[in-house]
Motif scaffolding. Structure first.
Motif, short mmCIF file in Angstrom:
data_model
loop_
_atom_site.label_atom_id
_atom_site.label_comp_id
_atom_site.label_asym_id
_atom_site.label_seq_id
_atom_site.Cartn_x
_atom_site.Cartn_y
_atom_site.Cartn_z
N ILE A 6 11.63 2.24 -3.43
CA ILE A 6 10.36 1.30 -4.03
C ILE A 6 11.64 0.94 -4.94
O ILE A 6 11.71 1.29 -5.92
CB ILE A 6 9.45 0.82 -4.61
CG1 ILE A 6 8.24 2.14 -3.63
CG2 ILE A 6 9.31 -0.10 -4.86
CD1 ILE A 6 6.88 1.86 -4.13
N LEU A 87 2.96 2.97 1.67
CA LEU A 87 3.78 2.07 1.46
C LEU A 87 3.67 1.31 2.01
O LEU A 87 3.80 1.38 3.63
CB LEU A 87 5.20 1.65 0.73
CG LEU A 87 5.84 0.77 0.49
CD1 LEU A 87 5.59 0.38 -1.02
CD2 LEU A 87 7.67 1.45 0.15
N SER A 89 4.66 -2.77 2.42
CA SER A 89 5.47 -3.90 2.01
C SER A 89 5.83 -5.57 2.58
O SER A 89 6.13 -5.27 3.68
CB SER A 89 6.54 -3.34 1.30
OG SER A 89 6.47 -2.55 0.47
N ARG A 103 8.50 -10.02 -3.65
CA ARG A 103 8.30 -8.72 -2.54
C ARG A 103 7.01 -8.10 -3.18
O ARG A 103 6.76 -8.26 -4.01
CB ARG A 103 10.03 -7.42 -2.56
CG ARG A 103 8.86 -6.32 -2.30
CD ARG A 103 10.17 -5.32 -1.73
NE ARG A 103 9.40 -4.01 -1.45
CZ ARG A 103 10.08 -2.73 -0.69
NH1 ARG A 103 11.56 -3.41 -0.43
NH2 ARG A 103 10.05 -1.82 -0.40
N ASP A 105 4.50 -5.14 -2.81
CA ASP A 105 4.26 -3.44 -2.54
C ASP A 105 3.29 -2.91 -2.94
O ASP A 105 2.38 -3.53 -3.39
CB ASP A 105 5.64 -2.49 -3.22
CG ASP A 105 7.07 -2.67 -3.00
OD1 ASP A 105 7.13 -3.08 -2.11
OD2 ASP A 105 7.71 -3.27 -4.00
N VAL A 107 0.94 0.31 -2.45
CA VAL A 107 1.09 1.90 -3.02
C VAL A 107 0.11 2.61 -3.09
O VAL A 107 -1.25 2.43 -3.71
CB VAL A 107 2.00 2.39 -4.60
CG1 VAL A 107 2.39 3.40 -4.48
CG2 VAL A 107 3.52 1.59 -4.50
N SER A 120 -0.72 -2.21 -6.54
CA SER A 120 -0.09 -3.34 -5.75
C SER A 120 0.71 -4.24 -7.01
O SER A 120 0.46 -3.77 -8.16
CB SER A 120 -1.04 -4.06 -4.95
OG SER A 120 -1.28 -5.66 -5.36
#
Length: 164
Positions: A6, A87, A89, A103, A105, A107, A120
């Motif tokens: 990431i 993940l 995204s 962005r 993500d 997780v 997140s």
């Protein structure tokens, strides 16, 4: 388990939700995250989402307005990472109409075969990142925290039911 790749983002322009410990396997949490049709069952922020979840595909969402508005609003981002059970995204790309970029993500970290953690992040990017963080960071954090807690409650309940 290998580390996820990431990108590192400026903490001053990144929102990170609470980390929740979920009493369910990472596989179940993953199934919930990718079952976009069922988001209304548990997700208070993203009340609908449509996507193939293929890299580059749009994810069309209807989001609750945590900024104080009363009406949900449509939002489109693009899938940029899919690592099953680890993940998910998507990103907002700058365009000629808007220089905003971000962005998100989500997780999942496995603790053991029946438990995992989830959090997140939303990294605001580009020239307007600091202004966007100032304008929206607080309500995005509230939305992501509520989403994390709701995901935990939903997955805990699903797993407990399946184990009965």
């Amino acid at each position: 388990m290998s580390e996820l790749t990431i990108p590192e983002y400026d903490p001053a322009t990144t929102v990170r939700s609470v980390t929740v410990e979920i009493d369910a396997p990472a596989t179940l949490v993953w199934q919930v995250l990718v079952d976009l049709e069922r988001y209304p069952d548990w997700n208070p922020f993203c009340i609908s989402a449509k996507s193939t979840l293929e890299i580059g595909a749009p994810i069309e969402m209807l989001l609750t307005d945590y900024s104080g508005g009363t009406e949900p609003f449509p939002w489109v981002e693009y899938v940029c990472a899919v690592v099953p059970e680890r993940l998910l995204s998507w990103e907002l790309l700058p365009t000629t109409e808007s220089r905003q970029a971000a962005r998100r993500d989500q997780v999942i970290e496995q603790i053991d075969e029946n438990r995992c953690r989830y959090y997140s992040t939303d990294a605001f990017l580009g020239e307007e990142a600091h202004q966007i963080m100032e304008d929206t960071g607080a309500w995005v954090l509230r939305a992501f925290d509520k989403t994390a807690v709701s995901l935990k409650k939903h997955c805990d309940a699903l797993y407990a039911e399946r184990e009965r």
